[in-house]
Enzyme design. Sequence first.
Site, mmCIF file in Angstrom:
data_model
loop_
_atom_site.group_PDB
_atom_site.id
_atom_site.type_symbol
_atom_site.label_atom_id
_atom_site.label_comp_id
_atom_site.label_asym_id
_atom_site.label_seq_id
_atom_site.Cartn_x
_atom_site.Cartn_y
_atom_site.Cartn_z
ATOM 1 N N LYS A 22 -9.505 0.843 -8.709
ATOM 2 C CA LYS A 22 -9.490 -0.369 -7.886
ATOM 3 C C LYS A 22 -9.823 -0.034 -6.437
ATOM 4 C CE LYS A 22 -5.397 -1.965 -6.138
ATOM 5 N NZ LYS A 22 -5.510 -2.153 -4.677
ATOM 6 N N ASN A 23 -9.184 1.014 -5.906
ATOM 7 C CA ASN A 23 -9.372 1.312 -4.485
ATOM 8 C C ASN A 23 -10.732 1.931 -4.178
ATOM 9 O OD1 ASN A 23 -6.925 0.243 -3.964
ATOM 10 N ND2 ASN A 23 -5.878 2.165 -3.490
ATOM 11 N N CYS A 116 2.804 -7.577 5.287
ATOM 12 C CA CYS A 116 2.768 -7.761 3.844
ATOM 13 C C CYS A 116 4.060 -7.177 3.302
ATOM 14 C CB CYS A 116 1.558 -7.097 3.231
ATOM 15 S SG CYS A 116 1.694 -5.321 3.225
ATOM 16 N N ARG A 121 1.330 -2.928 8.497
ATOM 17 C CA ARG A 121 -0.077 -2.683 8.191
ATOM 18 C C ARG A 121 -1.073 -3.394 9.101
ATOM 19 N NH1 ARG A 121 -0.812 -3.008 1.746
ATOM 20 N NH2 ARG A 121 -2.165 -1.240 1.876
ATOM 21 N N ASP A 304 1.179 5.389 -3.390
ATOM 22 C CA ASP A 304 0.972 4.470 -4.514
ATOM 23 C C ASP A 304 1.581 4.979 -5.829
ATOM 24 O OD1 ASP A 304 -0.299 2.663 -2.886
ATOM 25 O OD2 ASP A 304 -2.322 3.078 -3.592
ATOM 26 N N ARG A 396 -2.941 -7.320 -10.281
ATOM 27 C CA ARG A 396 -3.824 -7.024 -9.158
ATOM 28 C C ARG A 396 -4.507 -5.678 -9.345
ATOM 29 N NH1 ARG A 396 -1.361 -7.721 -3.345
ATOM 30 N NH2 ARG A 396 -3.476 -6.955 -3.020
HETATM 31 C C1 UD1 Z 1 -5.021 2.000 1.224
HETATM 32 C C2 UD1 Z 1 -4.928 1.625 -0.227
HETATM 33 C C3 UD1 Z 1 -3.473 1.438 -0.645
HETATM 34 C C4 UD1 Z 1 -2.651 2.671 -0.281
HETATM 35 C C5 UD1 Z 1 -2.864 3.072 1.164
HETATM 36 C C6 UD1 Z 1 -2.214 4.376 1.526
HETATM 37 C C7 UD1 Z 1 -7.012 0.463 -0.616
HETATM 38 C C8 UD1 Z 1 -7.712 -0.813 -0.882
HETATM 39 N N1 UD1 Z 1 -5.690 0.405 -0.443
HETATM 40 O O1 UD1 Z 1 -4.490 0.916 1.980
HETATM 41 O O2 UD1 Z 1 -3.433 1.222 -2.045
HETATM 42 O O3 UD1 Z 1 -1.288 2.398 -0.479
HETATM 43 O O4 UD1 Z 1 -4.279 3.190 1.452
HETATM 44 O O5 UD1 Z 1 -2.653 5.381 0.687
HETATM 45 O O6 UD1 Z 1 -7.619 1.513 -0.613
HETATM 46 N N2 UD1 Z 1 -2.350 1.635 9.983
HETATM 47 C C9 UD1 Z 1 -2.291 1.289 11.321
HETATM 48 N N3 UD1 Z 1 -3.392 0.749 11.904
HETATM 49 C C10 UD1 Z 1 -4.559 0.539 11.234
HETATM 50 C C11 UD1 Z 1 -4.613 0.893 9.866
HETATM 51 C C12 UD1 Z 1 -3.486 1.450 9.275
HETATM 52 O O7 UD1 Z 1 -1.272 1.459 11.974
HETATM 53 O O8 UD1 Z 1 -5.534 0.053 11.826
HETATM 54 C C13 UD1 Z 1 -1.168 2.258 9.329
HETATM 55 C C14 UD1 Z 1 -0.601 1.417 8.218
HETATM 56 O O9 UD1 Z 1 0.312 0.473 8.694
HETATM 57 C C15 UD1 Z 1 0.062 2.485 7.347
HETATM 58 C C16 UD1 Z 1 -0.855 3.697 7.502
HETATM 59 O O10 UD1 Z 1 -1.613 3.439 8.678
HETATM 60 O O11 UD1 Z 1 1.330 2.797 7.845
HETATM 61 C C17 UD1 Z 1 -1.784 3.953 6.354
HETATM 62 O O12 UD1 Z 1 -2.424 2.755 5.979
HETATM 63 P P1 UD1 Z 1 -3.893 2.688 5.416
HETATM 64 O O13 UD1 Z 1 -4.359 4.033 5.014
HETATM 65 O O14 UD1 Z 1 -4.736 1.927 6.374
HETATM 66 O O15 UD1 Z 1 -3.703 1.805 4.118
HETATM 67 P P2 UD1 Z 1 -4.771 0.811 3.540
HETATM 68 O O16 UD1 Z 1 -6.137 1.347 3.841
HETATM 69 O O17 UD1 Z 1 -4.453 -0.567 3.925
#
Ligand code: UD1
Length: 418
Positions: A22-23, A116, A121, A304, A396
Amino acid sequence: MDAIEIEGGARLTGTVEVSPAKNAVLPLMAAALLAPGRSRLRRVPRLSDVRTLARLLEHLGAGVEFGDGGLWVDAARVPGREAPYELVKTMRASVLVLGPLVARFGRARVSLPGGCAIGARPIDMHLKGLEAMGARVVLEHGYVEVTARRLRGARIVLDLPTVTGTENLMMAAALAEGRTVIENAAREPEVEDLARCLNAMGGRVRGAGSSVIEIDGVGELGPMDHLPVPDRIEAGTFLVAGALCGGEVTVRGARADHLDALVAKLKQAGARVDPVKDGLRVRGDGRARSVDVRTGPYPGFPTDMQAQFMALMAVGRGLSVITETVFENRFMHVPELNRMGADIRVEGGSAVVRGVRRLSGARVMATDLRASAALVLAGLVADGTTVVSRVYHLDRGYERLEEKLAGLGARIRRIRER
Ligand code: UD1
């Protein structure tokens, strides 16, 4: 609403096949927007997150078709520029259209995801990166509007190795002018898969899979025809199921090189995990030994998989401390596992899991995608009947999970709840 009913206690044996990740599929679908043509993603799993992104692509004016050959995205004409609140609220990964839209068309308007179930996030790093590439970012009425005549390559140092942030910036940089360097980039296999696909489309990306990614922008990209990497989280969920329920399970498509951290922990916990042709085989034998786990960005232990591993530790021999470092509020499965007789206490960012001899089946409620999987796993070993409601969370990210587990001998079925 659908629920999943499980009669606990069955041993699992046989072979199960994992779907493409999915990711990986979600960013790849967004990347299709970069190319004026008809792209194909093979063997795309039927998941509600995939349908949500398909709806978003259609909302933008792209053509989307599911067929036997996979998922087709026709991005010859994409008149829309906006990812509306309704879709971003349903699925955060909708923000992945930001990079491609700005890179190809110079403008995008995306609803801010907001909080969320598993934490705050934000997407600040996606936006700072685009700003560094010369984009103008304006925040108004809950939407962020990003404009740029043409993005310019830049050096971007991420505060945290954000996965979708790295992907968004990589896609944006693919059509930017000049070279972009992303430092402290996410190293997840799905990031690497996206880079591979961008390169097959005519892009110039190097270093994906390491923490420094270099992208030389090109003037135009062609459509993709790509088979995404297997889902390491789905594979991991089946490995835990095998370890938990005894018996012998072969997980076809499980890539050992993507599952190092989990496999190491399963082995410490006493499960046998061996490479076989096209996958991994797991043999569980009695109660697992309790081990400590700390989640982290890849190649660390995946957040995850944290909930599913906790289900295994819930019936472990001893005391396990599970520490979550990626998301701040990802323990919503704990009260539900405790309702099934587990002994878990959350202390700050850690869950202290005192293994119990047996869990007892109960009605429980899924709260997010991976938490739902943990409850299903707990149901597989609990005495009596477990009913997991709100299965839409599970749908999902898992394709026919109950059918795949039933194929291994689990007594599990989908039911309709009033
Ligand atoms: C992706 C995955 C999700 C997984 C996560 C962590 C997808 C579609 N989803 O989510 O399944 O649980 O990686 O492995 O691939 N953060 C910030 N600012 C930003 C972006 C992130 O502070 O601009 C923080 C987030 O709050 C979190 C951390 O960084 O604490 C990691 O998040 P991130 O790697 O961005 O997760 P996703 O990409 O949303």
